[in-house]
Design an enzyme around this catalytic site. Sequence first.
Site, mmCIF file in Angstrom:
data_model
loop_
_atom_site.group_PDB
_atom_site.id
_atom_site.type_symbol
_atom_site.label_atom_id
_atom_site.label_comp_id
_atom_site.label_asym_id
_atom_site.label_seq_id
_atom_site.Cartn_x
_atom_site.Cartn_y
_atom_site.Cartn_z
ATOM 1 C CB SER A 152 -0.130 -1.906 -1.038
ATOM 2 O OG SER A 152 -1.017 -1.171 -0.207
ATOM 3 C CE1 TYR A 165 -3.229 -6.006 -0.758
ATOM 4 C CE2 TYR A 165 -2.828 -4.075 0.605
ATOM 5 C CZ TYR A 165 -3.092 -4.628 -0.636
ATOM 6 O OH TYR A 165 -3.220 -3.822 -1.733
ATOM 7 C CE LYS A 169 -0.549 -5.784 -3.020
ATOM 8 N NZ LYS A 169 -0.475 -6.127 -4.464
#
Length: 304
Positions: A152, A165, A169
């Site tokens: 991401s 997150y 990622k």
Amino acid sequence: MGMLEGKVALVTGAGGGIGREIALAMALAGAQVVVNDVGASLSGLGETSATPGEQTRAIIEQRGGRAVVSTDSVADWEAARRMVATALDAFGRLDVVVNNAGILRDQIFHKMTPEEWLSVINVHLNGSFFVSRAAADVFRRQSAGAYVHMTSTSGLIGNLGQANYSAAKLGIAALSKSIALDMGRFGVRSNCIAPFAWSRMTSSIPAETDAHKARVAKLQAMGPEKNAPLAVFLASDAAAHVTGQIFAARHNEVFVFNHPRPVRGVHRSEGWTPETLAEHGMPALSGHFAPLDRSPDVFSWDPV
């Protein structure tokens, strides 16, 4: 003949959104598919259900393809091994792993709890390792295999309120590069996609101001299916020369990312002290400091 004719693909998080679209596209390209999804909420909390995965399987079969469902959790090593066993039991082989499963527990860093941190790391980063590692022995034996991991721009560039997150990622990007380095001798490839799409993962983006609402409206125009062609290509033999790379799919655009490299260096023959670093070292380097960008700062134009 489709680009994945005769191959078997395991797609995690395939009960909806990007994962479902990738599973459907791989089936249309000729692959037999293990549809993995625990059927949990976006946060991973609450009851689970086989329904999302079963819905994906039903669509594949309605279109003439073959698929089986796995409801195992990517965040568990033994469950990951069961996923691979499911592919071998159902179809006799495994050629492609797509690590797509994910959850969100967004929180500003100074309020993030250990549980919010661990839950996201366990699904995204540990899950990508577990499933990849479980498939590695199969790929080594057959001297072939392809991994497609979902990273991401939250990790590659940065975003607010996503320390868990983002860390996961960016870790996945490093994991993919390590797999490419370690397993290239066995004919195994590993690449990443940073997807742009309106899905469950992006539906949590706040839309309180007019500017935020306008941005969300643009995101909603980017369907999850836009990422599927790139995933199919990377899984296919046509991408035999492509490994260790990071791509992004954004509506009708495809990008390749660079990897961190030194951009400037300074040398002092007598060595450095804190004082000389302050006086000379940092001033010489500061023109090349990376800005505190967020993903929307870098991808600031409208997709077309």
